[in-house]
Design a protein around this motif. Structure first.
Motif, PDB file in Angstrom:
ATOM      1  N   GLY A   1       0.840  -1.160  -0.045  1.00 58.88           N
ATOM      2  CA  GLY A   1       0.064  -0.058   0.060  1.00 58.88           C
ATOM      3  C   GLY A   1       0.800   1.116  -0.104  1.00 58.88           C
ATOM      4  O   GLY A   1       0.775   2.104  -0.747  1.00 58.88           O
ATOM      5  N   ILE A   2       1.772   1.101   0.817  1.00 57.11           N
ATOM      6  CA  ILE A   2       2.617   2.350   1.142  1.00 57.11           C
ATOM      7  C   ILE A   2       4.151   1.722   1.479  1.00 57.11           C
ATOM      8  O   ILE A   2       4.470   0.875   2.272  1.00 57.11           O
ATOM      9  CB  ILE A   2       2.276   3.442   2.354  1.00 57.11           C
ATOM     10  CG1 ILE A   2       1.125   3.987   2.000  1.00 57.11           C
ATOM     11  CG2 ILE A   2       3.378   4.174   2.562  1.00 57.11           C
ATOM     12  CD1 ILE A   2       0.422   4.882   3.066  1.00 57.11           C
ATOM     13  N   GLU A   3       5.022   2.360   0.698  1.00 60.39           N
ATOM     14  CA  GLU A   3       6.460   1.887   0.961  1.00 60.39           C
ATOM     15  C   GLU A   3       7.314   3.000   0.561  1.00 60.39           C
ATOM     16  O   GLU A   3       7.380   3.513  -0.338  1.00 60.39           O
ATOM     17  CB  GLU A   3       6.831   0.697   0.028  1.00 60.39           C
ATOM     18  CG  GLU A   3       8.436   0.122   0.085  1.00 60.39           C
ATOM     19  CD  GLU A   3       8.690  -0.816  -0.976  1.00 60.39           C
ATOM     20  OE1 GLU A   3       9.747  -1.445  -0.724  1.00 60.39           O
ATOM     21  OE2 GLU A   3       8.447  -0.840  -2.094  1.00 60.39           O
ATOM     22  N   PHE A   4       8.222   3.371   1.527  1.00 64.50           N
ATOM     23  CA  PHE A   4       9.302   4.350   1.524  1.00 64.50           C
ATOM     24  C   PHE A   4      10.664   3.650   2.026  1.00 64.50           C
ATOM     25  O   PHE A   4      10.731   3.012   2.937  1.00 64.50           O
ATOM     26  CB  PHE A   4       9.031   5.660   2.403  1.00 64.50           C
ATOM     27  CG  PHE A   4       8.000   6.563   1.906  1.00 64.50           C
ATOM     28  CD1 PHE A   4       8.301   7.449   0.933  1.00 64.50           C
ATOM     29  CD2 PHE A   4       6.711   6.146   2.072  1.00 64.50           C
ATOM     30  CE1 PHE A   4       7.377   8.432   0.195  1.00 64.50           C
ATOM     31  CE2 PHE A   4       5.740   7.288   1.300  1.00 64.50           C
ATOM     32  CZ  PHE A   4       6.044   8.312   0.602  1.00 64.50           C
ATOM     33  N   TYR A   5      11.677   4.235   1.493  1.00 68.17           N
ATOM     34  CA  TYR A   5      13.122   3.632   1.791  1.00 68.17           C
ATOM     35  C   TYR A   5      14.064   4.890   1.482  1.00 68.17           C
ATOM     36  O   TYR A   5      13.673   5.530   0.583  1.00 68.17           O
ATOM     37  CB  TYR A   5      13.583   2.577   1.201  1.00 68.17           C
ATOM     38  CG  TYR A   5      13.502   2.443  -0.300  1.00 68.17           C
ATOM     39  CD1 TYR A   5      14.648   2.503  -1.083  1.00 68.17           C
ATOM     40  CD2 TYR A   5      12.406   1.768  -0.986  1.00 68.17           C
ATOM     41  CE1 TYR A   5      14.358   2.539  -2.451  1.00 68.17           C
ATOM     42  CE2 TYR A   5      12.331   1.729  -2.304  1.00 68.17           C
ATOM     43  CZ  TYR A   5      13.443   1.910  -3.041  1.00 68.17           C
ATOM     44  OH  TYR A   5      13.168   1.859  -4.412  1.00 68.17           O
ATOM     45  N   GLY A   6      14.867   4.985   2.216  1.00 74.09           N
ATOM     46  CA  GLY A   6      15.807   6.294   2.037  1.00 74.09           C
ATOM     47  C   GLY A   6      17.120   6.074   1.186  1.00 74.09           C
ATOM     48  O   GLY A   6      17.161   4.911   0.593  1.00 74.09           O
ATOM     49  N   CYS A   7      17.656   6.862   0.961  1.00 76.05           N
ATOM     50  CA  CYS A   7      18.871   6.621  -0.156  1.00 76.05           C
ATOM     51  C   CYS A   7      20.122   6.910   0.442  1.00 76.05           C
ATOM     52  O   CYS A   7      21.068   7.363  -0.206  1.00 76.05           O
ATOM     53  CB  CYS A   7      18.476   7.610  -1.303  1.00 76.05           C
ATOM     54  SG  CYS A   7      18.534   9.233  -1.257  1.00 76.05           S
ATOM     55  N   GLY A   8      20.365   7.079   1.832  1.00 80.42           N
ATOM     56  CA  GLY A   8      21.416   7.192   2.517  1.00 80.42           C
ATOM     57  C   GLY A   8      22.192   8.411   2.875  1.00 80.42           C
ATOM     58  O   GLY A   8      22.917   8.428   3.550  1.00 80.42           O
ATOM     59  N   MET A   9      21.370   9.558   2.654  1.00 80.81           N
ATOM     60  CA  MET A   9      22.297  11.021   2.924  1.00 80.81           C
ATOM     61  C   MET A   9      21.502  11.562   3.971  1.00 80.81           C
ATOM     62  O   MET A   9      22.169  12.101   4.865  1.00 80.81           O
ATOM     63  CB  MET A   9      22.213  11.910   1.675  1.00 80.81           C
ATOM     64  CG  MET A   9      23.273  11.264   0.695  1.00 80.81           C
ATOM     65  SD  MET A   9      23.394  12.454  -0.799  1.00 80.81           S
ATOM     66  CE  MET A   9      24.071  13.897  -0.121  1.00 80.81           C
ATOM     67  N   THR A  10      20.297  11.850   4.077  1.00 80.54           N
ATOM     68  CA  THR A  10      19.522  12.531   4.899  1.00 80.54           C
ATOM     69  C   THR A  10      18.241  11.929   5.482  1.00 80.54           C
ATOM     70  O   THR A  10      17.743  10.951   4.718  1.00 80.54           O
ATOM     71  CB  THR A  10      19.139  13.946   4.341  1.00 80.54           C
ATOM     72  OG1 THR A  10      18.366  13.988   3.388  1.00 80.54           O
ATOM     73  CG2 THR A  10      20.469  14.735   4.307  1.00 80.54           C
ATOM     74  N   ASP A  11      17.603  12.235   6.572  1.00 77.60           N
ATOM     75  CA  ASP A  11      16.344  11.684   7.210  1.00 77.60           C
ATOM     76  C   ASP A  11      15.136  11.969   6.224  1.00 77.60           C
ATOM     77  O   ASP A  11      15.352  13.285   5.630  1.00 77.60           O
ATOM     78  CB  ASP A  11      16.093  12.213   8.673  1.00 77.60           C
ATOM     79  CG  ASP A  11      17.259  11.540   9.498  1.00 77.60           C
ATOM     80  OD1 ASP A  11      18.043  10.708   9.052  1.00 77.60           O
ATOM     81  OD2 ASP A  11      17.329  11.840  10.679  1.00 77.60           O
ATOM     82  N   MET A  12      14.158  11.378   6.426  1.00 81.70           N
ATOM     83  CA  MET A  12      12.728  11.811   5.801  1.00 81.70           C
ATOM     84  C   MET A  12      11.735  11.469   6.862  1.00 81.70           C
ATOM     85  O   MET A  12      11.795  10.466   7.433  1.00 81.70           O
ATOM     86  CB  MET A  12      12.446  10.877   4.617  1.00 81.70           C
ATOM     87  CG  MET A  12      11.360  11.162   3.925  1.00 81.70           C
ATOM     88  SD  MET A  12      11.429  10.346   2.458  1.00 81.70           S
ATOM     89  CE  MET A  12       9.949  11.213   1.757  1.00 81.70           C
ATOM     90  N   ASP A  13      10.642  12.554   7.053  1.00 81.33           N
ATOM     91  CA  ASP A  13       9.761  12.443   7.942  1.00 81.33           C
ATOM     92  C   ASP A  13       8.529  11.842   6.969  1.00 81.33           C
ATOM     93  O   ASP A  13       7.997  12.329   6.058  1.00 81.33           O
ATOM     94  CB  ASP A  13       9.239  13.557   8.497  1.00 81.33           C
ATOM     95  CG  ASP A  13      10.326  13.918   9.612  1.00 81.33           C
ATOM     96  OD1 ASP A  13      10.865  13.093  10.195  1.00 81.33           O
ATOM     97  OD2 ASP A  13      10.705  15.298   9.824  1.00 81.33           O
ATOM     98  N   ILE A  14       7.658  10.825   7.394  1.00 85.72           N
ATOM     99  CA  ILE A  14       6.603  10.246   6.982  1.00 85.72           C
ATOM    100  C   ILE A  14       5.275  10.067   7.914  1.00 85.72           C
ATOM    101  O   ILE A  14       5.466   9.679   9.038  1.00 85.72           O
ATOM    102  CB  ILE A  14       6.779   8.844   6.173  1.00 85.72           C
ATOM    103  CG1 ILE A  14       7.978   8.919   5.063  1.00 85.72           C
ATOM    104  CG2 ILE A  14       5.554   8.518   5.505  1.00 85.72           C
ATOM    105  CD1 ILE A  14       8.443   7.584   4.847  1.00 85.72           C
ATOM    106  N   THR A  15       4.331  10.912   7.680  1.00 87.52           N
ATOM    107  CA  THR A  15       3.245  11.123   8.636  1.00 87.52           C
ATOM    108  C   THR A  15       1.926  10.565   7.842  1.00 87.52           C
ATOM    109  O   THR A  15       1.701  10.881   6.530  1.00 87.52           O
ATOM    110  CB  THR A  15       3.270  12.540   9.166  1.00 87.52           C
ATOM    111  OG1 THR A  15       4.160  12.945   9.617  1.00 87.52           O
ATOM    112  CG2 THR A  15       1.999  12.381  10.171  1.00 87.52           C
ATOM    113  N   LEU A  16       1.266   9.391   8.400  1.00 85.06           N
ATOM    114  CA  LEU A  16       0.203   8.916   8.067  1.00 85.06           C
ATOM    115  C   LEU A  16      -0.925   9.158   8.848  1.00 85.06           C
ATOM    116  O   LEU A  16      -0.672   8.803  10.104  1.00 85.06           O
ATOM    117  CB  LEU A  16       0.280   7.303   7.709  1.00 85.06           C
ATOM    118  CG  LEU A  16       0.918   6.918   6.309  1.00 85.06           C
ATOM    119  CD1 LEU A  16       2.275   7.262   6.295  1.00 85.06           C
ATOM    120  CD2 LEU A  16       0.787   5.383   6.147  1.00 85.06           C
ATOM    121  N   THR A  17      -1.704   9.830   8.611  1.00 85.66           N
ATOM    122  CA  THR A  17      -3.025  10.167   9.389  1.00 85.66           C
ATOM    123  C   THR A  17      -4.421  10.079   8.752  1.00 85.66           C
ATOM    124  O   THR A  17      -4.773  10.372   7.751  1.00 85.66           O
ATOM    125  CB  THR A  17      -3.005  11.732  10.094  1.00 85.66           C
ATOM    126  OG1 THR A  17      -1.762  11.892  10.516  1.00 85.66           O
ATOM    127  CG2 THR A  17      -4.000  12.088  10.877  1.00 85.66           C
TER     128      THR A  17
END
Length: 167
Positions: free
Chosen positions: A113-129
């Motif tokens: 349904g939802i898939e995220f993954y980083g690419c190694g340099m900086t953080d990422m915020d993911i909010t599901l509401t």
């Protein structure tokens, strides 16, 4: 209403399809609000078929908002998702807010349904509401580790996976 259909017998080189690449420019905000988005693939050679994609073809370097949509991804290979993306690859963190949506992954016994993954340099915020997520595969998936991290915040969501013990 957005519909993108890839069917058997079209271009045999079609392997990856993104219905919408919603990446934001540095410091910018991309907003998808009040849409009915449907992406379908029956092409046997297609592998990645995501309805909404952040990153990959265009780095997500700002903020993304997906609000009050019905989003359905139907068919495709095992690497399919309704909403997916890489983390930001830029010098500053990025974010995605996903709220008040109906998110459906159907037609194949896999994908997310939802898939995220980083690419190694900086953080990422993911909010599901306040989302309803129905999937034939995994409901929510993601990974990343040091030096960058995905920060998930999940509130008031319904997640239903028909994958017998899937995530």
């Amino acid at each position: 209403y957005i519909e993108i259909a890839v069917v058997s017998g079209v271009d045999p080189n079609v392997l990856n399809l993104y219905g919408i690449v919603a990446s934001a420019c540095p410091g910018g905000v991309s907003v998808l609000r009040c849409n009915d988005i449907y992406v379908r693939s029956t092409a046997p050679q297609s592998f990645v078929v995501d309805a909404i994609e952040y990153g990959n073809l265009a780095g997500h370097l700002g903020k993304g908002v997906i609000d009050s949509n019905r989003i359905c991804q139907d068919g495709g290979g095992g690497a399919t998702a309704v909403i997916a993306g890489y983390g930001t690859c830029g010098p500053t963190p990025a974010s995605v807010l996903i709220k008040n949506n109906i998110i459906e992954k159907s037609g194949f016994s896999g994908g997310e349904g939802i898939e995220f993954y980083g690419c190694g340099m900086t953080d990422m915020d993911i909010t599901l509401t306040n989302n309803t997520i129905l999937t034939s595969g995994e409901g929510i998936a993601g990974y990343e580790g040091p030096p960058s991290v995905l920060h998930w915040k999940l509130t008031n969501n319904i997640v239903f996976s028909m994958k017998n013990g899937g995530n």
